[in-house]
Motif scaffolding. Structure first.
Motif, PDB file in Angstrom:
ATOM      1  N   LEU A 161      -5.643   0.512  -0.625  1.00  0.00           N
ATOM      2  CA  LEU A 161      -7.062   0.798  -0.813  1.00  0.00           C
ATOM      3  C   LEU A 161      -7.303   2.291  -0.993  1.00  0.00           C
ATOM      4  N   ILE A 162      -6.681   3.110  -0.157  1.00  0.00           N
ATOM      5  CA  ILE A 162      -6.835   4.561  -0.297  1.00  0.00           C
ATOM      6  C   ILE A 162      -6.377   5.009  -1.680  1.00  0.00           C
ATOM      7  N   SER A 163      -5.276   4.429  -2.161  1.00  0.00           N
ATOM      8  CA  SER A 163      -4.735   4.843  -3.464  1.00  0.00           C
ATOM      9  C   SER A 163      -5.665   4.473  -4.615  1.00  0.00           C
ATOM     10  N   THR A 164      -6.570   3.503  -4.404  1.00  0.00           N
ATOM     11  CA  THR A 164      -7.485   3.091  -5.478  1.00  0.00           C
ATOM     12  C   THR A 164      -8.778   3.892  -5.501  1.00  0.00           C
ATOM     13  N   LEU A 165      -8.982   4.752  -4.509  1.00  0.00           N
ATOM     14  CA  LEU A 165     -10.237   5.495  -4.447  1.00  0.00           C
ATOM     15  C   LEU A 165     -10.197   6.792  -5.236  1.00  0.00           C
ATOM     16  N   GLY A 166      -9.048   7.135  -5.760  1.00  0.00           N
ATOM     17  CA  GLY A 166      -8.955   8.337  -6.569  1.00  0.00           C
ATOM     18  C   GLY A 166      -7.509   8.668  -6.849  1.00  0.00           C
ATOM     19  N   PRO A 167      -7.276   9.736  -7.566  1.00  0.00           N
ATOM     20  CA  PRO A 167      -5.882  10.103  -7.841  1.00  0.00           C
ATOM     21  C   PRO A 167      -5.155  10.454  -6.562  1.00  0.00           C
ATOM     22  N   GLY A 168      -3.990   9.855  -6.405  1.00  0.00           N
ATOM     23  CA  GLY A 168      -3.200  10.110  -5.211  1.00  0.00           C
ATOM     24  C   GLY A 168      -1.914   9.314  -5.252  1.00  0.00           C
ATOM     25  N   GLU A 169      -1.058   9.567  -4.290  1.00  0.00           N
ATOM     26  CA  GLU A 169       0.259   8.942  -4.247  1.00  0.00           C
ATOM     27  C   GLU A 169       0.215   7.650  -3.452  1.00  0.00           C
ATOM     28  N   LEU A 170       0.959   6.639  -3.911  1.00  0.00           N
ATOM     29  CA  LEU A 170       1.105   5.396  -3.171  1.00  0.00           C
ATOM     30  C   LEU A 170       2.167   5.602  -2.087  1.00  0.00           C
ATOM     31  N   VAL A 171       1.754   5.510  -0.815  1.00  0.00           N
ATOM     32  CA  VAL A 171       2.649   5.783   0.301  1.00  0.00           C
ATOM     33  C   VAL A 171       2.470   4.676   1.343  1.00  0.00           C
ATOM     34  N   MET A 172       3.195   4.795   2.448  1.00  0.00           N
ATOM     35  CA  MET A 172       2.943   3.980   3.637  1.00  0.00           C
ATOM     36  C   MET A 172       3.163   4.856   4.855  1.00  0.00           C
ATOM     37  N   ASP A 173       2.222   4.799   5.793  1.00  0.00           N
ATOM     38  CA  ASP A 173       2.370   5.607   7.000  1.00  0.00           C
ATOM     39  C   ASP A 173       3.331   4.930   7.971  1.00  0.00           C
ATOM     40  N   HIS A 174       3.835   5.693   8.929  1.00  0.00           N
ATOM     41  CA  HIS A 174       4.860   5.202   9.848  1.00  0.00           C
ATOM     42  C   HIS A 174       4.374   4.027  10.705  1.00  0.00           C
ATOM     43  N   SER A 175       3.096   4.037  11.102  1.00  0.00           N
ATOM     44  CA  SER A 175       2.633   2.958  11.983  1.00  0.00           C
ATOM     45  C   SER A 175       2.520   1.642  11.228  1.00  0.00           C
TER      46      SER A 175
END
Length: 467
Positions: A161-175
């Motif tokens: 969802l965060i990646s669809t709100l604007g230009p940015g990298e597709l990641v995953m946080d540790h938690s």
């Protein structure tokens, strides 16, 4: 007004959004809506695109309520979601299908099928829960082979969802990664060999980052829809329970967060994980980088709902009105919760009253929580310093008394109605400013329990929490 931050919680049934000022611990404004849920082949699913529409809609409503000055000072956005629910994406970063919900159970059979091979080829610290993403991937490979072949990568729902709100990298946080079964928490690294075991070896895994990492900026189209300026930092959130714990104030080793709902989640924060000691435990990285968690749960609200209905009571009725005249010890009625979530009651007289049974149930879950806490403490090799208790039962004085006296460490109570979304907002603030806002206000235990009543608890249940 200082900088504001937007926290979004995509829950199983509701999506909540809060606007938070950096100096405060409560929401300036909030909005909520049902999380869209569908069904595909008898499997309950979340539809990523539909959830995105709800996220943007609730964010717009919350920001409108907060007012123009709060919108003008928006400094960051973060999303929290259930870590087990992963979105499979094609080469264009588009979802290849709907997402089975964490409670769908589709991974349980494959978990048994692949357990030994996963442990041999891709070992991780702690247990792999049947609901973890890796087992759902096996279900995808077996039941949706065409969609699975189209996919090239995956991430959790919140990070997508965060990646669809604007230009940015597709990641995953540790938690979130800690809930996949593909990630080893002590080394903070993927175990990609697990993908081969479950038939999805062609997938690549996203870059791992700590919670609270700036990974992009709000695009002009979404910014216009929200009524804010483009370029607002987009920040990684975390798994929902852990964001709730963060907002409640679980931020140091030895802090225990108990969220009493349908299931009663226990989350112990620690600063180390011993792979040998935690081999049979549910563990992972906490949303405060450098810290870990041990997690376990027991049935709580679900038992209360079931038994009040069986007894012809109103589950929504105030608990204290029912328990006021019931003595400590429930007139000799004793309960026990088994590992397979079964309740046994002993010493039940023929003329038992509903109030006595409900009191016995409350005492049984309190004792089970105490034992579970002790197990987590022994596994972590760390005493529990502070218990933070949240959930609907916090409104009950009788429940607060039980949990104050029957437990490890000092007890404090938190009104956590929007804690998960607030935790996401806290991570947005930390990602942008480097500082966490203060936690939610805590409610101390009620006035001192009388010595006589404390003696009743000690006689019935053994050692109680010191005054």
């Amino acid at each position: 007004m200082s900088t504001t931050f937007l926290g979004i919680d995509v829950g199983s049934t509701r999506t909540k959004t809060v606007v938070l000022g950096a100096e405060g611990s409560t929401a300036l404004a909030a909005a909520a809506a049902p999380t869209p849920q569908g069904e595909a082949g008898g499997v309950p699913v979340h539809v990523p695109e539909a959830i995105r529409d709800v996220v943007v809609g609730t964010a717009r409503r919350a920001l409108t309520e907060a007012g123009p000055e709060a919108r003008a000072r928006l400094g960051g956005i973060a999303v929290t979601s259930v870590g087990e629910e992963a979105v499979l994406l094609d080469a264009g970063a588009r979802p290849v299908g709907d997402v089975p919900t964490w409670f769908s159970g589709v991974g349980h059979d494959t978990a048994r099928q692949h357990a030994d091979e996963l442990d041999r080829r891709a070992p991780i610290t702690g247990l792999r829960h049947p609901e973890y993403t890796v087992h759902v991937l096996a279900w995808w490979a077996n039941t949706r082979p065409a969609q699975t072949r189209t996919a090239t990568t995956l991430t959790d729902l919140g990070s997508w969802l965060i990646s669809t709100l604007g230009p940015g990298e597709l990641v995953m946080d540790h938690s979130h990664a800690s809930r996949t079964g593909l990630f080893d928490a002590p080394t903070r690294s993927w175990r990609p060999e697990a993908l081969d075991v479950v038939g999805t070896g062609h997938l690549t895994l996203p870059r791992l980052v700590p919670s609270g990492t700036v990974v992009g900026e709000l695009g002009p189209d979404v910014a216009a829809a929200l009524g804010v300026a483009p370029g607002v930092p987009l920040v990684t959130g975390g798994h929902d329970h852990f964001c709730g714990a963060l907002a409640a104030g679980a931020r140091s080793p030895g802090d225990l967060y108990i969220s009493a709902g349908t299931s009663e989640a226990h989350l112990l924060v620690t600063d180390s994980l011993d792979p040998a000691a935690t081999a049979d435990s549910e563990v992972g990285c906490f949303v405060t980088d450098g810290l870990y968690y041990l997690h376990a749960a027991l049935p709580s609200g679900a038992l209360y709902q079931t038994w009040t209905r069986l007894l012809g009571l109103d589950p929504a009725a105030p608990l204290d009105a029912l328990l006021d005249s019931e003595p400590v010890g429930s007139r000799g009625v004793r309960g026990r919760l088994t590992a397979d979530r079964r309740l046994s009651l002993d010493g039940v007289p023929v003329d038992v009253s509903p109030a006595t049974l409900v009191r016995a149930l409350m005492e049984t879950t309190a004792l089970a929580s105490r034992e579970l806490t002790r197990d987590l403490s022994r596994t972590a090799g760390r005493p529990v310093a502070l218990r933070l208790l949240a959930g609907t039962p916090v409104a009950s004085a009788a429940w607060r008394e039980l949990r104050s006296l029957l437990g490890e460490g000092s007890a404090a109570f938190v009104d956590a109605r929007e804690a998960t979304a607030l935790g996401a907002a806290h991570l947005a603030a930390r990602g942008v400013t480097g500082q966490l806002p203060p936690p939610l206000p805590r409610r101390a235990p009620d006035p001192e329990v009388s010595p006589a009543r404390r003696a009743d608890y000690a006689r019935e249940f053994g050692e109680t929490t010191p005054p």
